[in-house]
Write a protein that holds these residues in place. Structure first.
Motif: not given
Length: 310
Positions: A24-26, A30-32, A259-260
């Protein structure tokens, strides 16, 4: 065989969660991550009368949040409140509060609950710096530094976390510092307060995980020295590696992280690498690296100010 199956299943589940977390971290590096909607959320910002606090308030105002603004500087705080309303805040409220005083925090917190409602995003931003070497710093200034930069977090969490737990909804934001990751020459009391704030925020985060309070998020922010007035006189000999940060950039990164639901945020990203090195390099080697990056020169600029900044 049945008794043996449970430990094996537990280990497999544990390893699976670790693997999923790493993947998930990887992926999200790469993808917000999708951003959450904070329109209508009650956002409390301490130290809102100027600097990062004011800019954070204006950013959340543009997102349609309800703003609760705390600062000991009544005039600056009320100005921020007017600016927040003009920027689009659903509602904005200014409260004078001395965050270094537990009784004041609890009193104003009760007032907020009655007049506004339950705070759902708590941003502990208020901070001060003495800018003096340890043996040259008066005791009362060191105590003030710990009261504002660390102890205020204890009292605000005590005041607002219970409602977040009851609603299983909330976000705790700790504005720490790069000085909460590395001990820095000339900032002993400031580093101590920021290390304490970091450890406290991490501990409460661990409690929410252990108690399965999935609706409560945490974000801990570690910015390098920022051009807000607190560190007037700072310079850096390595601007490409450790630049003096502009507050607008720092605030954009902080809001994006909130927000993320990002747990840790280092600004600039160089700090992630330095933190990695700290995990295995000897202290003497780190000090050599700090001298090479001219971090001590940066701090000389702070110590020349010889006064308390908020």
């Amino acid at each position: 065989m049945a008794p043996d199956s449970k430990p094996k299943d537990s280990v497999a589940l544990f390893l699976g969660k670790i693997l999923f977390s790493l993947l998930e971290t990887m992926v999200f590096s790469l993808i917000p991550k999708p951003r959450k909607n904070v329109a209508g959320e009650i956002v409390l910002v301490t130290g809102a009368g100027s600097g990062l606090g004011r800019l954070l308030a204006l950013q959340f105002a543009q997102l349609g949040s309800v703003l609760v603004l705390w600062d000991i500087n009544k005039e600056g705080n009320e100005q921020t409140c007017r600016m927040a309303r003009e920027a689009g805040a659903m509602k904005a409220y200014a409260y004078s509060c001395d965050c270094s005083r537990r009784e004041d925090v609890y009193r104003v917190a009760d007032q907020v609950k009655k007049e506004v409602g339950d705070v759902s995003i708590l941003i502990n931003n208020a901070g001060i710096v003495t800018g003096r070497k340890f043996l040259e710093c008066p005791d009362e200034l060191m105590e003030k530094s710990l009261d504002v930069n660390f102890k205020a977090h204890l009292w605000t969490y005590k005041a607002f976390l219970p409602a977040m737990i009851a609603n299983d909804h909330g976000h705790l934001v700790c504005i720490s510092s790069s000085a909460g990751l590395f001990g820095i020459c000339g900032l002993a009391d400031y580093c101590a307060s920021k290390f304490a704030a970091t450890g406290f925020a991490e501990s409460v985060f661990a409690e929410t995980i252990a108690q399965n309070q999935k609706g409560i998020k945490t974000t801990i922010v570690y910015p390098f020295f920022t051009n807000t007035g607190m560190f007037d006189g700072c310079s850096t000999a390595s601007p490409n590696l450790l630049p003096i940060l502009e507050p607008e950039y720092v605030v954009r990164k902080i809001v994006d992280a909130v927000l993320q639901n990002q747990l840790y945020l280092c600004i600039p990203k160089t700090l992630y690498f330095l933190l990695f090195l700290k995990s295995f390099l000897p202290l003497r080697t780190l000090l050599i690296l700090a001298r090479y990056l001219d971090i001590f020169h940066v701090m000389d600029g702070v110590m020349m100010k010889k006064n308390l900044k908020t």
